[in-house]
Motif scaffolding. Structure first.
Motif, short mmCIF file in Angstrom:
data_model
loop_
_atom_site.label_atom_id
_atom_site.label_comp_id
_atom_site.label_asym_id
_atom_site.label_seq_id
_atom_site.Cartn_x
_atom_site.Cartn_y
_atom_site.Cartn_z
N LEU A 33 16.31 -0.71 8.25
CA LEU A 33 16.02 0.60 8.83
C LEU A 33 14.96 1.28 7.97
CD1 LEU A 33 19.65 1.78 9.66
CD2 LEU A 33 17.84 1.27 11.30
N ASN A 34 14.04 1.97 8.63
CA ASN A 34 12.95 2.62 7.91
C ASN A 34 13.47 3.83 7.13
OD1 ASN A 34 10.51 3.93 7.17
ND2 ASN A 34 9.47 3.01 8.91
N ARG A 78 -3.76 -0.99 -1.27
CA ARG A 78 -3.67 -2.36 -0.78
C ARG A 78 -2.36 -3.01 -1.17
NH1 ARG A 78 -4.31 -7.16 -2.92
NH2 ARG A 78 -5.19 -8.90 -1.74
N SER A 79 -2.03 -2.94 -2.45
CA SER A 79 -0.80 -3.63 -2.87
C SER A 79 0.43 -2.91 -2.33
CB SER A 79 -0.74 -3.78 -4.38
OG SER A 79 -0.70 -2.53 -4.99
N SER A 80 0.36 -1.60 -2.23
CA SER A 80 1.49 -0.87 -1.68
C SER A 80 1.70 -1.23 -0.21
CB SER A 80 1.21 0.63 -1.82
OG SER A 80 2.31 1.38 -1.40
N MET A 81 0.61 -1.32 0.52
CA MET A 81 0.69 -1.71 1.94
C MET A 81 1.25 -3.12 2.09
SD MET A 81 0.14 0.11 4.48
CE MET A 81 -0.48 -0.43 6.03
N LEU A 82 0.75 -4.02 1.25
CA LEU A 82 1.22 -5.40 1.35
C LEU A 82 2.72 -5.46 1.13
CD1 LEU A 82 -1.48 -7.57 -0.45
CD2 LEU A 82 -0.78 -7.66 1.94
N GLU A 83 3.17 -4.70 0.15
CA GLU A 83 4.59 -4.72 -0.14
C GLU A 83 5.40 -4.13 1.02
OE1 GLU A 83 5.83 -3.18 -4.02
OE2 GLU A 83 7.76 -3.04 -2.94
N VAL A 91 3.20 -0.03 14.27
CA VAL A 91 3.98 -0.60 13.18
C VAL A 91 3.25 -0.39 11.85
CG1 VAL A 91 4.80 -2.75 12.16
CG2 VAL A 91 5.15 -2.31 14.58
N VAL A 92 1.96 -0.71 11.82
CA VAL A 92 1.21 -0.62 10.57
C VAL A 92 1.00 0.82 10.14
CG1 VAL A 92 -1.07 -1.00 9.57
CG2 VAL A 92 0.07 -2.83 10.80
N TYR A 93 0.53 1.64 11.07
CA TYR A 93 0.12 2.99 10.67
C TYR A 93 1.25 4.01 10.66
CZ TYR A 93 -4.53 1.12 10.82
OH TYR A 93 -5.63 0.36 10.57
N LEU A 94 2.21 3.88 11.54
CA LEU A 94 3.29 4.86 11.53
C LEU A 94 4.42 4.39 10.62
CD1 LEU A 94 4.37 7.49 12.58
CD2 LEU A 94 5.27 6.32 14.57
N HIS A 95 4.96 3.22 10.91
CA HIS A 95 6.08 2.73 10.11
C HIS A 95 5.66 2.30 8.71
CE1 HIS A 95 9.36 2.48 13.17
NE2 HIS A 95 8.33 2.60 13.98
N GLY A 96 4.51 1.66 8.64
CA GLY A 96 4.08 1.10 7.37
C GLY A 96 3.41 2.09 6.44
N LEU A 97 2.32 2.68 6.89
CA LEU A 97 1.50 3.54 6.03
C LEU A 97 2.30 4.70 5.46
CD1 LEU A 97 -1.35 3.56 4.99
CD2 LEU A 97 -1.99 5.03 6.89
N ARG A 98 3.16 5.27 6.30
CA ARG A 98 3.97 6.40 5.88
C ARG A 98 4.76 6.07 4.62
NH1 ARG A 98 6.71 9.97 5.00
NH2 ARG A 98 8.02 11.34 6.24
N ASN A 99 5.27 4.84 4.55
CA ASN A 99 5.99 4.41 3.36
C ASN A 99 5.05 4.06 2.22
OD1 ASN A 99 9.12 3.89 3.65
ND2 ASN A 99 8.23 3.49 5.64
N ALA A 100 3.93 3.45 2.57
CA ALA A 100 3.01 3.00 1.54
C ALA A 100 2.34 4.16 0.81
CB ALA A 100 1.95 2.09 2.16
#
Lengths: 307, 329, 323
Positions: free
Chosen positions: B103-104, C210-215, C235-244
């Motif tokens: 989960l995110n 870059r490394s944060s995104m990869l992780e 997935v990449v920009y909303l779910h991913g980038l927000r965390n990265a």
């Protein structure tokens, strides 16, 4: 520590046992060296640095051979473009650029290594004590580190360079006075994680004294991290010191350093812009090589960190 | 016979590595009928998860190199990515093993559960949230309306898995794939989650594929089971039959190896001899033969196909296909 | 929960500030003996000013009295007076501060705006030629001396362009003395120094992104998002980038000290009238008090910056807020 003979007695495959600090440490170092050697780019960078250091050390020999002193002023030959007699031209006082660059290497590299040595010594001692003893010692020391790291470095450097006479040693001490903080934090972190390992408990339970534990057991395990920090840090330190020299607050002319060769360069931009290029390129190449080598060392010690 | 909902035909998925090509899924075939719960059981590394991911076309960096996955008249392996996205989360949903990492962490659960409806149906935030809260309530999360604003780390393990299930069902898919849904949970919670899955299966009529390495879970949940080993299906059939009289030596050994409460205390445990094969370099003939106590000469040479061995069971074994019985000490 | 977190961080900051004042004054103490008596002879200083200065500098007083006097003064906004002309340090600082902030803020913004896309591209195409190229650029970026880059840019974009009769960029000051001061003029003056200042940070941050995104992209919840049928972009920009981006904020926060002070060299090279240049100019004149005052002020900014970054982090990461 279980040595090879005991392993045979226990009749188990050697690879599978936790034998404590000494045995894995030895093969770890060898393994790391092998990995480093395999890294072509890294090794090239490392060799480059060694070459630069050698050139720096041989500066007097160079002068002996070419008969050109780095401080030799010749007002008839100012601002000469690169040519046969002066491979990289001459500066505003007719001094040969190439010679000054080579002598400058002595200063720049010398101060950089000195700074690293000082930072590492103080930082390791503090980090070790902090991590090992914990408690209020840790709190106090780490607050101290917080404070030192809060002060913007360059302001502190400027302040200290007008308070203390800037020669190579004081300059190194000034830059190290901030650098030790990050080293201390790093070492403390490593010590905290190593402290948890069983062999420390075992060694303690046989009555080893604190200092012995710190020096003979913790230190070797902290060493890889230190080496990586040092090699990655040298580049930054060179940049800082070059900047201080450039501002006129570090090594004073006529002693040449790569930074102070650029101090008043804006005045001769219009006709001798090339003079600006050389010291900068030298700094760039040196820092680049040290960064690459630093990365190579880090990858050699812990290949898992490779991205 | 009802038309199967999902039909996997001779699926092959591989992973290219430095050491060689790993045949993670090596000719897997099975069917799923509407409303049933099918178990896929096997040890770690046998390819059950990769099979599920392949159905969803989420097998990257692996590649599907052969076979078909027929769903409602379409071959999922041939669909374009946008077409596949219409299926994922909407017609076929998948839930995963570890709800904490699945989960995110930066979005609240109401938002996450409602996301498929916002994206697939185009619902606005309010409507999506209402439906999410409803779903959360139905999977047994108390005070769903206020809990919907909480973040994953604020839930316990079991609750998080319920959230995952809610998220999977929010679009009322026809198929739910549950990949080891209880493995990461405490034993007592496991029972609750399995109850929930059973309830969901009944109430929504969702066909469920339950992937697990735990034979006990299969026994309690699945009408039919397929047993996988080294990327292949070695046995399939109704759960009761397979457990009562297994027709493949691997299944037989697995069932024997489970410690029993009614066994004599001095009886030794009965593990399966040997180690699972290297998927890059599989044994010749029957994949299981090096570890098989029933092997005959043929087993090392020819690969047995998955064939019917009695009214209800299929097994890929030369011995049982020839009518042999599996009985041992 | 958030309030508790804020309070904790604030208290820690206060302790650090107190400690810094102590360090500051210990250093200052060293200069007490070097205060030239000649300061009394400065004609532009009235007797009251001189007395004020002496009292302020605490000459002939025990250290702790001096420390307390100084602290008291600081709390009232009195950061000391220049040893050259007795003018209040704080007013000089406040004059120049907006310029420094203008420069450093622009540099941060440029840095972030360039680093994020570069980092994301590097992560999405990791292993490719583009990625390798970007990595090489980043590595090279760390190694360039800021002052030299400034000099070279001036050489190229100001001097050389002017020599060839092409439109050139100004090389010093924040705006032109004659008929300048409008937005375009200010921007023209801002470009070169801001570019130099942001260069180093862009290099570091793009690698980090870059490394944060990869992780992040290898995490399970990304797989879940795909399993829900979300588009790759979402997935990449909303779910991913927000965390990265969360660790990036921390990193930017950690670099804030570097920006407040790192700007000094750039300010000097480009003649940018900021607090860095102020400190430098005064240092050359041995005006200890001004340099001290500026240093202390800058330190406060640093500590405040760290606190701000911590708070931002708390806001962005719900695990901190509600944990």
């Amino acid at each position: 520590m279980i040595g090879p003979s005991r392993v045979a007695e226990l009749d188990m495959p050697a690879a599978g046992i936790e034998t404590g600090a000494a045995r894995p440490a030895q093969s770890y170092w060898n393994e790391s060296w092998e990995r480093l050697r395999a890294n072509r780019v890294g090794m090239t960078a490392g060799i480059l640095i060694v070459v630069l250091a050698v050139i720096a050390l041989l500066a007097p020999v160079f002068t002996l051979v070419t008969h050109i002193e780095p401080q030799a002023i010749n007002l008839d030959e100012t601002f000469l473009a690169p040519g046969v007699k002066h491979l990289l031209g001459t500066d505003d006082l007719g001094r040969d650029s190439l010679t000054r660059l080579i002598w400058g290497a002595r200063v720049t590299l010398g101060v950089a290594f000195l700074t690293v040595a000082m930072s590492l010594t103080v930082g390791t001692a503090v980090g070790m004590l902090s991590g090992y003893y914990g408690g209020w010692i840790d709190d106090v020391l780490m607050r101290l580190v917080d404070m030192v790291l809060s002060i913007p470095a360059i302001f502190l450097f400027i302040l200290m360079s007008i308070l203390f006479r800037p020669n190579a040693f004081t300059l190194a001490a000034i830059v190290a006075s901030v650098g030790w903080g990050s080293v201390a934090r790093l070492v403390r972190g490593e010590v905290l994680s190593v402290k948890q390992r069983d062999f420390i408990l075992a060694t303690r339970s046989i009555g080893a004294r604190d200092t012995r534990l710190m020096l003979r057991h913790l230190l070797p395990n902290v060493l890889p991290v230190l080496i990586v920090a040092a090699s990655l840090g040298v580049g930054q330190i060179i940049l800082i010191e070059a900047a201080l020299d450039f501002l006129g607050l570090g090594i004073q002319p006529p002693t040449p350093s790569w930074g102070n060769m650029l101090t008043n360069s804006q005045s001769y931009f219009f006709h001798s812009g090339f003079l600006v290029a050389f010291p900068g390129i030298t700094i760039f190449v040196t820092v680049l090589a040290s960064n690459i080598f630093g990365n190579a060392i880090r990858d050699a010690f812990d290949p898992r960190l490779k991205s | 016979m009802t038309q199967p909902l999902l039909e996997v035909q001779d699926l092959h998925t591989v992973f290219r590595t430095k050491e060689g090509t790993v045949k993670a899924v090596d000719g897997v075939s099975f069917e799923l009928t509407p409303g049933e719960t099918l178990g896929i059981v096997g040890e770690s590394g046998c390819g059950k998860s990769v099979t599920a991911l392949s159905i969803m076309r989420l097998q990257r960096p692996g590649r599907i190199v052969g076979g078909k996955v027929m769903f409602k008249g379409q071959d999922l392996t041939r669909l374009t990515e946008p077409e596949m996205r219409e299926i994922r989360g909407k017609e076929i949903a998948m839930i995963f093993q570890d709800p904490m990492t699945s989960l995110n962490p930066v979005f609240d659960v109401g938002w996450q559960v409602g996301e498929p409806t916002r994206v697939h149906h185009g619902w606005d935030a309010k409507r999506a949230l209402a439906s999410a809260v409803n779903m959360l309530g139905r999977v047994g999360i108390p005070a769903a309306a206020s809990r919907a604003e909480d973040y994953p780390h604020q839930f316990s393990g079991g609750m998080r898995q319920r959230v995952m299930i809610a998220m999977g069902l929010t679009m009322t898919p026809q198929v739910l794939i549950a990949d080891e849904p209880t493995t990461a949970l405490d034993v007592t919670i496991q029972a609750q989650i399995l109850d929930l899955l059973r309830h969901v299966n009944r109430e929504f009529g969702t066909a469920t594929i339950l992937i697990t390495h735990n034979l006990g879970v299969v026994a309690g949940m699945c009408q039919r089971v397929i047993v996988m080993y080294a990327g292949r299906v070695v046995e399939s059939g109704p759960t009761t039959d397979v457990f009562a009289h297994p027709k493949h030596p691997y299944t037989w050994s697995l069932l024997r190896s489970i410690p029993r409460l009614d066994a004599e205390t001095h009886e030794p445990l009965r593990p399966i001899e040997g180690v699972p094969p290297n998927l890059i370099d599989l044994p010749s003939g029957c994949v299981f033969h090096p570890r098989c106590v029933f092997r005959i000469e043929r087993c090392a040479k020819d690969v047995p196909a998955l064939l019917q061995v009695n009214d209800t069971q299929h097994a890929a074994c030369w011995v049982t296909q020839a009518g042999g019985e599996l009985k041992g000490a | 929960m958030l309030a508790k977190y804020v309070a904790r961080r604030f208290l820690a900051s206060v302790v650090v500030v107190l400690g810094v004042t102590l360090i500051t004054l210990v250093l200052m103490d060293r200069t007490r003996g070097t205060y030239v008596p000649g300061i009394d002879l400065n004609p532009s200083l009235r007797p009251e000013d001189i007395e004020h200065l002496r009292a302020n500098l605490g000459l002939d007083r025990p250290f702790y009295v001096w420390y307390l006097t100084w602290m008291w003064a600081v709390l009232h906004g009195d950061f000391g007076h220049s040893m050259i002309d007795g003018s209040p340090v704080l007013s000089h600082i406040l004059d120049r501060l907006p310029n420094t902030l203008e420069l450093t803020a622009t540099a941060i913004v440029i840095g972030v705006l360039i680093a994020i896309p570069l980092g994301v591209v590097g992560a999405l195409r990791h292993g490719s030629k583009t990625d390798h190229g970007l990595t090489v650029l980043s590595v090279a970026g760390f190694a360039v001396p800021q002052f030299w880059m400034g000099l070279m840019l001036i050489l190229i974009f100001s001097v050389t362009l002017e020599q060839h009769g092409l439109p050139w960029l100004p090389s010093s000051g924040a705006f032109s003395a004659f008929n300048g001061g409008d937005l375009l003029d200010r921007l023209a003056h801002l470009i070169l120094p801001a570019t130099v200042l942001s260069f180093f940070y862009t290099s570091i941050w793009s690698r980090f992104v870059r490394s944060s995104m990869l992780e992040v992209l290898s995490q399970d919840y990304i797989r879940t998002a795909r399993a829900k049928g979300m588009s790759e972009r979402r997935v990449v920009y909303l779910h991913g980038l927000r965390n990265a981006l969360i660790p990036l904020i921390t990193l930017i926060g950690l670099e804030l000290p570097g920006l407040v002070s790192g700007g000094l060299v750039v300010e000097v090279v480009f003649g940018w009238p900021g607090i860095g240049k102020l400190a430098f100019e005064r240092a050359l004149q041995y005006d200890y008090t001004t340099v001290m005052g500026v240093t202390f002020f800058a330190t406060i900014l640093v500590i405040a910056g760290n606190l701000l970054a911590d708070l931002l982090y708390g806001v962005l990461d719900p695990r901190i807020r509600y944990g």
